[in-house]
Design a protein around this motif. Sequence first.
Motif, PDB file in Angstrom:
ATOM      1  N   GLN A  47       0.955  -1.258  -0.054  1.00  0.00           N
ATOM      2  CA  GLN A  47       0.056   0.109  -0.157  1.00  0.00           C
ATOM      3  C   GLN A  47       0.816   0.992   0.020  1.00  0.00           C
ATOM      4  O   GLN A  47       1.932   1.147   0.787  1.00  0.00           O
ATOM      5  CB  GLN A  47      -0.888  -0.005   1.209  1.00  0.00           C
ATOM      6  CG  GLN A  47      -1.826  -1.152   1.213  1.00  0.00           C
ATOM      7  CD  GLN A  47      -2.655  -0.845   2.434  1.00  0.00           C
ATOM      8  OE1 GLN A  47      -2.774  -0.250   3.403  1.00  0.00           O
ATOM      9  NE2 GLN A  47      -3.627  -2.052   2.680  1.00  0.00           N
ATOM     10  N   ASP A  48       0.667   2.274  -0.799  1.00  0.00           N
ATOM     11  CA  ASP A  48       1.424   3.331  -0.935  1.00  0.00           C
ATOM     12  C   ASP A  48       1.665   4.261   0.651  1.00  0.00           C
ATOM     13  O   ASP A  48       0.485   4.145   1.281  1.00  0.00           O
ATOM     14  CB  ASP A  48       0.770   4.648  -1.831  1.00  0.00           C
ATOM     15  CG  ASP A  48       0.864   4.258  -3.171  1.00  0.00           C
ATOM     16  OD1 ASP A  48       1.760   3.420  -3.786  1.00  0.00           O
ATOM     17  OD2 ASP A  48      -0.115   4.699  -4.061  1.00  0.00           O
ATOM     18  N   GLY A  49       2.525   4.386   0.790  1.00  0.00           N
ATOM     19  CA  GLY A  49       2.877   4.997   1.958  1.00  0.00           C
ATOM     20  C   GLY A  49       3.145   4.287   3.223  1.00  0.00           C
ATOM     21  O   GLY A  49       3.584   4.567   4.299  1.00  0.00           O
ATOM     22  N   ALA A  50       2.895   2.926   2.862  1.00  0.00           N
ATOM     23  CA  ALA A  50       3.190   1.824   4.094  1.00  0.00           C
ATOM     24  C   ALA A  50       4.691   1.708   4.542  1.00  0.00           C
ATOM     25  O   ALA A  50       5.705   2.095   3.464  1.00  0.00           O
ATOM     26  CB  ALA A  50       2.816   0.292   3.623  1.00  0.00           C
ATOM     27  N   PRO A  51       5.230   1.421   5.693  1.00  0.00           N
ATOM     28  CA  PRO A  51       6.634   1.354   5.869  1.00  0.00           C
ATOM     29  C   PRO A  51       7.170   0.105   5.389  1.00  0.00           C
ATOM     30  O   PRO A  51       6.552  -0.810   5.011  1.00  0.00           O
ATOM     31  CB  PRO A  51       6.822   1.414   7.501  1.00  0.00           C
ATOM     32  CG  PRO A  51       5.483   0.761   7.892  1.00  0.00           C
ATOM     33  CD  PRO A  51       4.475   1.377   6.859  1.00  0.00           C
ATOM     34  N   LEU A 108      10.376   1.477  -9.936  1.00  0.00           N
ATOM     35  CA  LEU A 108       9.188   1.723  -9.283  1.00  0.00           C
ATOM     36  C   LEU A 108       8.766   0.670  -8.384  1.00  0.00           C
ATOM     37  O   LEU A 108       7.767   0.883  -7.416  1.00  0.00           O
ATOM     38  CB  LEU A 108       8.053   2.144 -10.030  1.00  0.00           C
ATOM     39  CG  LEU A 108       8.537   3.453 -10.797  1.00  0.00           C
ATOM     40  CD1 LEU A 108       7.106   3.813 -11.920  1.00  0.00           C
ATOM     41  CD2 LEU A 108       8.634   4.871 -10.011  1.00  0.00           C
ATOM     42  N   SER A 109       9.129  -0.586  -8.654  1.00  0.00           N
ATOM     43  CA  SER A 109       8.500  -1.573  -7.984  1.00  0.00           C
ATOM     44  C   SER A 109       9.736  -2.472  -7.368  1.00  0.00           C
ATOM     45  O   SER A 109       9.167  -3.533  -6.557  1.00  0.00           O
ATOM     46  CB  SER A 109       7.512  -2.571  -8.620  1.00  0.00           C
ATOM     47  OG  SER A 109       8.446  -2.921 -10.081  1.00  0.00           O
ATOM     48  N   HIS A 110      10.951  -2.442  -7.613  1.00  0.00           N
ATOM     49  CA  HIS A 110      11.857  -3.362  -7.274  1.00  0.00           C
ATOM     50  C   HIS A 110      12.943  -2.530  -6.709  1.00  0.00           C
ATOM     51  O   HIS A 110      13.436  -1.603  -7.388  1.00  0.00           O
ATOM     52  CB  HIS A 110      12.310  -4.365  -8.460  1.00  0.00           C
ATOM     53  CG  HIS A 110      11.322  -5.223  -8.858  1.00  0.00           C
ATOM     54  ND1 HIS A 110      10.292  -4.789  -9.480  1.00  0.00           N
ATOM     55  CD2 HIS A 110      11.399  -6.571  -8.833  1.00  0.00           C
ATOM     56  CE1 HIS A 110       9.594  -5.901  -9.986  1.00  0.00           C
ATOM     57  NE2 HIS A 110      10.095  -6.887  -9.334  1.00  0.00           N
ATOM     58  N   THR A 128      12.941   6.050   0.738  1.00  0.00           N
ATOM     59  CA  THR A 128      12.473   6.796  -0.218  1.00  0.00           C
ATOM     60  C   THR A 128      12.040   6.119  -1.435  1.00  0.00           C
ATOM     61  O   THR A 128      10.821   6.349  -2.105  1.00  0.00           O
ATOM     62  CB  THR A 128      13.608   7.678  -0.639  1.00  0.00           C
ATOM     63  OG1 THR A 128      14.135   8.355   0.146  1.00  0.00           O
ATOM     64  CG2 THR A 128      13.310   8.649  -1.925  1.00  0.00           C
ATOM     65  N   PHE A 129      12.380   4.799  -1.641  1.00  0.00           N
ATOM     66  CA  PHE A 129      12.107   3.798  -2.716  1.00  0.00           C
ATOM     67  C   PHE A 129      10.510   3.483  -2.564  1.00  0.00           C
ATOM     68  O   PHE A 129       9.705   3.571  -3.491  1.00  0.00           O
ATOM     69  CB  PHE A 129      12.853   2.699  -2.791  1.00  0.00           C
ATOM     70  CG  PHE A 129      11.903   1.507  -3.483  1.00  0.00           C
ATOM     71  CD1 PHE A 129      11.976   1.548  -4.830  1.00  0.00           C
ATOM     72  CD2 PHE A 129      11.494   0.358  -2.677  1.00  0.00           C
ATOM     73  CE1 PHE A 129      11.427   0.466  -5.356  1.00  0.00           C
ATOM     74  CE2 PHE A 129      10.848  -0.671  -3.380  1.00  0.00           C
ATOM     75  CZ  PHE A 129      11.025  -0.681  -4.690  1.00  0.00           C
ATOM     76  N   PHE A 130      10.056   3.484  -1.261  1.00  0.00           N
ATOM     77  CA  PHE A 130       8.604   2.985  -1.027  1.00  0.00           C
ATOM     78  C   PHE A 130       7.839   4.252  -0.794  1.00  0.00           C
ATOM     79  O   PHE A 130       6.496   4.055  -0.787  1.00  0.00           O
ATOM     80  CB  PHE A 130       8.650   2.174   0.515  1.00  0.00           C
ATOM     81  CG  PHE A 130       8.886   0.758   0.330  1.00  0.00           C
ATOM     82  CD1 PHE A 130       7.982  -0.144   0.156  1.00  0.00           C
ATOM     83  CD2 PHE A 130      10.126   0.180   0.563  1.00  0.00           C
ATOM     84  CE1 PHE A 130       8.060  -1.573  -0.186  1.00  0.00           C
ATOM     85  CE2 PHE A 130      10.110  -1.223   0.191  1.00  0.00           C
ATOM     86  CZ  PHE A 130       9.216  -2.119   0.000  1.00  0.00           C
ATOM     87  N   LYS A 131       8.402   5.524  -1.020  1.00  0.00           N
ATOM     88  CA  LYS A 131       7.435   6.431  -1.181  1.00  0.00           C
ATOM     89  C   LYS A 131       7.166   6.604  -2.874  1.00  0.00           C
ATOM     90  O   LYS A 131       6.200   7.644  -3.117  1.00  0.00           O
ATOM     91  CB  LYS A 131       8.160   7.704  -0.458  1.00  0.00           C
ATOM     92  CG  LYS A 131       8.236   7.696   0.789  1.00  0.00           C
ATOM     93  CD  LYS A 131       8.843   8.838   1.437  1.00  0.00           C
ATOM     94  CE  LYS A 131       8.899   8.661   2.911  1.00  0.00           C
ATOM     95  NZ  LYS A 131       9.699   9.722   3.635  1.00  0.00           N
ATOM     96  N   LEU A 132       7.971   6.089  -3.669  1.00  0.00           N
ATOM     97  CA  LEU A 132       7.816   6.238  -5.068  1.00  0.00           C
ATOM     98  C   LEU A 132       6.454   5.424  -5.453  1.00  0.00           C
ATOM     99  O   LEU A 132       5.960   4.711  -4.846  1.00  0.00           O
ATOM    100  CB  LEU A 132       8.881   5.582  -5.603  1.00  0.00           C
ATOM    101  CG  LEU A 132      10.419   6.396  -5.721  1.00  0.00           C
ATOM    102  CD1 LEU A 132      11.327   5.493  -6.252  1.00  0.00           C
ATOM    103  CD2 LEU A 132      10.345   7.840  -6.343  1.00  0.00           C
TER     104      LEU A 132
END
Length: 139
Positions: A47-51, A108-110, A128-132
């Motif tokens: 989910q977007d924004g999840a840690p 964007l996913s890996h 930062t990657f997980f915020k993309l």
Amino acid sequence: DKQKRRSSNLAKPEAADVLVKLLDRLFCLSGLESEVVLGYAKGVGYQDGAPPPTTPNHTWNAIKIDGKWCFFDVSWAQGYGSIQGLQVVTTADYDDMWFNTPPEVFVLSHYSATGPVVPAVQNVCLATFFKLPSSQKLR
């Protein structure tokens, strides 16, 4: 026709690892430089924004072709998963987008924890990657 399988073998990380190792072996036998990459992916349940997860959660292949690393995700190419209740439901839906995926999509996913990295991401931290945005939304 898409087929759904509740908690299928292909949805289990061990089965995905077997597919990744098989593809690695095939590329090596073909004379190409190939590596299995351990890292993080924005897959089932993301989910977007999840840690970010505390440990790597995915493997994929990096193959050097004409001096450039190319990225292949055989487990995502076989279909996709969704969470229904407490189970993962895998839908068989072949998608060749995950074979030699353009780096601007793959990034964007890996996120690589080991092995070759997608050049655009190598200097970005995991948080930062997980915020993309995720490339999963392209499906």
